[in-house]
Design a protein around this motif. Structure first.
Motif, short mmCIF file in Angstrom:
data_model
loop_
_atom_site.label_atom_id
_atom_site.label_comp_id
_atom_site.label_asym_id
_atom_site.label_seq_id
_atom_site.Cartn_x
_atom_site.Cartn_y
_atom_site.Cartn_z
N VAL B 33 0.84 -1.19 0.00
CA VAL B 33 0.00 0.00 0.00
C VAL B 33 0.88 1.24 0.00
O VAL B 33 0.67 2.17 -0.78
CB VAL B 33 -0.93 0.02 1.24
N ALA B 34 1.85 1.23 0.86
CA ALA B 34 2.73 2.38 0.97
C ALA B 34 3.47 2.65 -0.32
O ALA B 34 3.63 3.80 -0.74
CB ALA B 34 3.72 2.18 2.12
N ARG B 37 1.15 4.04 -2.94
CA ARG B 37 0.85 5.43 -2.61
C ARG B 37 2.00 6.33 -3.01
O ARG B 37 1.83 7.38 -3.63
CB ARG B 37 0.54 5.54 -1.12
N ARG B 38 3.18 5.86 -2.69
CA ARG B 38 4.35 6.66 -3.01
C ARG B 38 4.48 6.86 -4.50
O ARG B 38 4.79 7.96 -4.97
CB ARG B 38 5.62 5.97 -2.47
N LEU B 40 2.19 6.89 -6.68
CA LEU B 40 1.17 7.81 -7.19
C LEU B 40 1.66 9.25 -7.07
O LEU B 40 1.41 10.08 -7.94
CB LEU B 40 -0.14 7.65 -6.41
N GLU B 54 -6.08 13.03 3.39
CA GLU B 54 -5.71 11.96 4.31
C GLU B 54 -5.65 12.48 5.73
O GLU B 54 -6.04 11.79 6.68
CB GLU B 54 -4.36 11.37 3.90
N GLU B 66 -11.64 8.08 0.57
CA GLU B 66 -12.31 7.32 -0.46
C GLU B 66 -13.67 7.94 -0.81
O GLU B 66 -14.07 8.00 -1.98
CB GLU B 66 -12.51 5.87 -0.02
N LYS B 152 -6.25 3.62 -10.88
CA LYS B 152 -5.21 3.50 -9.86
C LYS B 152 -5.78 3.71 -8.46
O LYS B 152 -5.44 2.99 -7.51
CB LYS B 152 -4.09 4.51 -10.11
N LEU B 153 -6.64 4.68 -8.33
CA LEU B 153 -7.20 4.95 -7.01
C LEU B 153 -8.13 3.83 -6.55
O LEU B 153 -8.17 3.49 -5.37
CB LEU B 153 -7.93 6.29 -7.00
N TYR B 156 -5.94 1.23 -5.33
CA TYR B 156 -5.34 1.67 -4.07
C TYR B 156 -6.31 1.51 -2.90
O TYR B 156 -5.94 1.00 -1.84
CB TYR B 156 -4.91 3.13 -4.22
N VAL B 160 -6.07 -0.65 0.52
CA VAL B 160 -6.09 -0.02 1.83
C VAL B 160 -7.11 -0.65 2.76
O VAL B 160 -6.93 -0.69 3.97
CB VAL B 160 -6.39 1.49 1.67
#
Lengths: 582, 161
Positions: B33-34, B37-38, B40, B54, B66, B152-153, B156, B160
């Motif tokens: 996940v990290a 995220r990075r 992105l 966030e 979300e 992508k989201l 993601y 998450v």
């Protein structure tokens, strides 16, 4: 949507609990801003339409501390909303936009935004918005305190310019209270108090209103603000709040006129040519004054500039003869309040119609229609007739009122609010003739009456103008002016004591659509003033939220009203002046 | 692992079973996940505004980010449609197009959709030049970025959960 319940902010934990109204048509942003503001411990209310926002603001006076709004919104330009809020509620407004172009930002500031945020907005930017609220409060306090001092000085004067001592005293008490509030305000608490301070009941005499309009014109409608007006007016005992609420009414009135004008294309053909109804100049009233001067003339000096924007100067003009009539306002003239000469049938004095007791003669001229407005404008009528607007679904009966006005009967008529058909105004003999004619329909007679009536009508700029300008009357007659079928029976209420004098504003056609509810309460014998060309009439403008809503865009367009349809621009401006009674 | 994630059944099982996984596995997931995220951020799909979202997420709104993204995509869908329509009408009303684009830009800035927002600039320029061709091309680019980010989201957020 978070409903804060319009509770009063908790002063002890300020800025926590700050009541914020967020307006944005983008639901995503609305959600984000709501969350951000909640995180700042503010009380948030959200809106996606400008109209909704204005309704909310109006519904709960003092229910919010600050407004944040996006610049681009579907139903209303963000800048317009900004102006409205500033004028009506006098709340700090922050603008937001994804467009950070300097010209846009500048426009925001010009319209009175106290800040302009660029999207995407960071939370830390929102955290600091309380400073705008605090700053405003501090300034209010300062204003009040300075006024307090002045008031004392004023009171020691002979106070001859104040026709009603009553109001002065009441003002006094209120001022004292305000001072107290102000002081506590300084302590940083008690925001609630300031916002809930009772406003003194101010009687907006013709003279006073005249000053007010003059100040507005001087400043420029775009930039007008209660404090600036107050400063210019130089009336010690007047508070900023008084001015603010008066200004609010005035704007509403103008916007209403504007709307009327826009909708009604038939223009009464006022004689005043120059001031184009839509004066986009935005200088509210500035234009009018110009017009007025142009037109006037025969009558004496027109005391106060007629705000053009809204009121089309109804130029009753054309009637030099009439002017005389008005000008001849009996020596009774009054008093100081009527300082404005009736410039002639039209001129602006209309807006200043303030029934001053001194006018005594005009008594019955006014018929009132109660105008229910959400914004109560009760002014204690102590000595000075107050014109209270309460809205009723009635069309403007101003016409009627005007017809009647000319009667100079010294007596005070106590007029209670009229709802619906204004009581016939009996007293004036001259009016009676006009009776019929007065209503809008009666144009023809109106013309006849011009000689007598016109002068009277002056005071009602808006409406009268329409009727006044005989030519354009058709439009008017059709609309509002008719007093519900009553002849012109404007009774100048004998006793104007009751504050609520409602005058039916039969503002000509232009208003028809809008103001079914506009009723102007004519307090007092200011009718006489009307004769004079309305200088003495203090019209309370309409606080008609519905009206307002209808013409939101017009509100500020008031300045550029296209009064053509209704009547001569010049006249309209005059009327504006006269009709506005706050 | 990513394969497994994409298989609905497995993914479903995965999320529920997350806490039953041994610590090492959970860590691994977190790392995934990290790193996603990075990337992105590194690849410019998202900007600082996303971090703001966030930060707003808390116990009171545990799925705030979300929710906002979902709201953005559903609301902007109609804007996209409006723009499409405006582009196919003849003659093209560039003023209206510009208006839509302005709204769209403001909206995409709300979630930190960096590439999407950047793609709006050439569109705006073509609009003011009244260059229909340019607008159409630029809009294609916008739609591409818009769709890519959406995919992508979605991925993601699945991770998450």
């Amino acid at each position: 949507m978070v409903e804060s319940g319009f509770s009063s902010p908790r002063a002890d934990v300020f800025p926590a609990g700050l009541r914020v109204l967020v307006v944005d048509d983008d639901p995503t942003w609305l959600k984000i801003l709501e969350k951000m503001l909640k995180k700042c411990s503010y009380e948030v209310t959200t809106c996606c339409l400008a109209r909704d926002a204005l309704n909310k603001l109006r519904e709960k006076k003092d229910g919010f501390d600050i407004v944040i709004s996006d610049v681009n919104m579907p139903d209303m330009d963000g800048f317009k909303l900004l102006e409205h809020v500033g004028l009506e509620m006098d709340l700090p407004v922050i603008m937001m936009s994804v467009d950070g172009e300097t010209s846009r930002v500048m426009k925001g500031v010009q319209h009175g935004a106290c800040d302009y945020l660029l999207k995407p907005i960071r939370m830390k930017e929102l955290r600091n918005i309380w400073q705008h609220v605090f700053r405003k409060r501090i300034h209010e306090v300062r204003d009040i305190e300075s006024l307090e001092g002045l008031e004392i000085i004023h009171m020691t004067r002979s106070g001859s310019d104040l026709s009603d001592d009553g109001s002065l005293f009441s003002e006094d008490t209120t001022s004292a209270k305000k001072r107290k509030d102000a002081e506590s305000k300084h302590d940083g608490k008690d925001f609630t108090d300031l916002s809930s301070t009772k406003k003194a009941r101010v009687v907006w005499s013709v003279d006073l209103h005249q000053k007010f309009v003059k100040a507005v014109n001087q400043i420029g409608f775009d930039k007008v603000g209660p404090k600036k007006i107050l400063d210019l007016m130089n009336v010690p005992w007047l508070s900023r709040e008084n001015v603010a609420s008066h200004l609010q009414k005035y704007r509403l009135y103008l916007s209403r006129l504007q709307k009327e004008n826009d909708t009604k294309n038939s223009f009464l053909g006022t004689k005043h040519a120059d001031s184009p109804p839509k004066d986009s100049a935005g200088s509210f009233g500035l234009k009018n004054s110009t017009n007025i001067h142009q037109n006037d003339v025969s009558c004496g000096s027109y005391g106060f500039p007629v705000s053009n924007s809204l009121v089309q100067n109804i130029d009753i003009s054309g009637h030099e003869g009439d002017q005389k009539g008005t000008a001849s306002v009996p020596g009774a003239d009054t008093k100081g309040a009527l300082s404005v000469d009736v410039p002639g049938p039209h001129k602006a004095t209309c807006s200043q119609m303030c029934f001053d007791r001194s006018f005594a003669p005009i008594d019955s001229a006014l018929s009132y229609a109660s105008f229910d407005s959400t914004i109560p404008t009760g002014y204690p009528w102590s000595g000075i007739p107050e014109i209270q607007f309460s809205q009723e679904g009635k069309p403007l009966d101003l016409d009627n009122c005007f017809n009647q006005l000319p009667l100079p009967s010294p007596q005070r008529h106590s007029q209670t609010e009229y709802r619906q058909p204004p009581p016939p105004i009996s007293s004036r003999p001259s009016i009676t003739e006009r009776d019929v004619s007065t209503s809008v329909d009666v144009k023809p007679s109106f013309d006849d009456c011009r000689g007598n009536c016109i002068n009277h009508y002056n005071p009602f700029p808006v409406q009268k103008s329409q009727t006044l300008t005989s030519q354009g009357f058709e439009s008017i007659s059709a609309t509002t002016l008719n007093m519900k079928g009553q002849g012109v029976s404007l009774n100048c209420l004998t006793d104007w004591e009751p504050v609520q004098k409602n005058v039916n504003w039969g503002i000509g056609a232009p208003f028809a659509p809008l103001d079914e509810d506009l009723q102007v309460y004519w307090l007092q014998g200011d009718c006489y003033a009307m004769n004079l060309g309305l200088q003495n009439l203090d019209f309370i403008d309409y606080n008609d939220p519905t009206l307002f809503t209808e013409v939101p865009s017009l509100f500020y367009d008031a300045l550029r009203f296209d009064h053509e349809p209704l009547f001569d621009p010049a006249e309209s401006s005059v009327i504006d002046q006269g009709l506005f009674i706050a | 692992m990513s394969q497994e994630l994409q298989a609905p059944g497995i993914r479903h099982m995965f999320s529920r079973a997350y806490f039953c996984l041994p610590h090492a596995h959970r860590n691994h997931l977190q790392q995934q996940v990290a790193s996603m995220r990075r990337s992105l951020f590194d690849q410019g799909y998202l900007d600082e505004q996303f971090i703001q979202l966030e930060e707003l997420q808390d116990d009171a709104n545990p799925d705030f980010v979300e929710e906002v993204v979902t709201l953005f995509y559903s609301d902007s869908a109609r804007l996209i449609q409006s723009i499409e329509q405006a582009l196919t009408s003849r003659p093209i009303n560039f003023a209206r197009l510009d208006d839509y684009m302005h709204q769209f830009k403001g909206s995409s800035s709300s979630i930190g959709a960096k590439k999407v927002r950047t793609a709006c600039t050439p569109f705006g320029e073509y609009c003011s030049e009244e260059n229909a061709e340019g607008c159409i091309r630029a809009f294609q680019q916008i739609k591409q970025e818009y769709a890519t980010l959406k995919r992508k989201l979605e991925t993601y957020f699945q991770m998450v959960k």
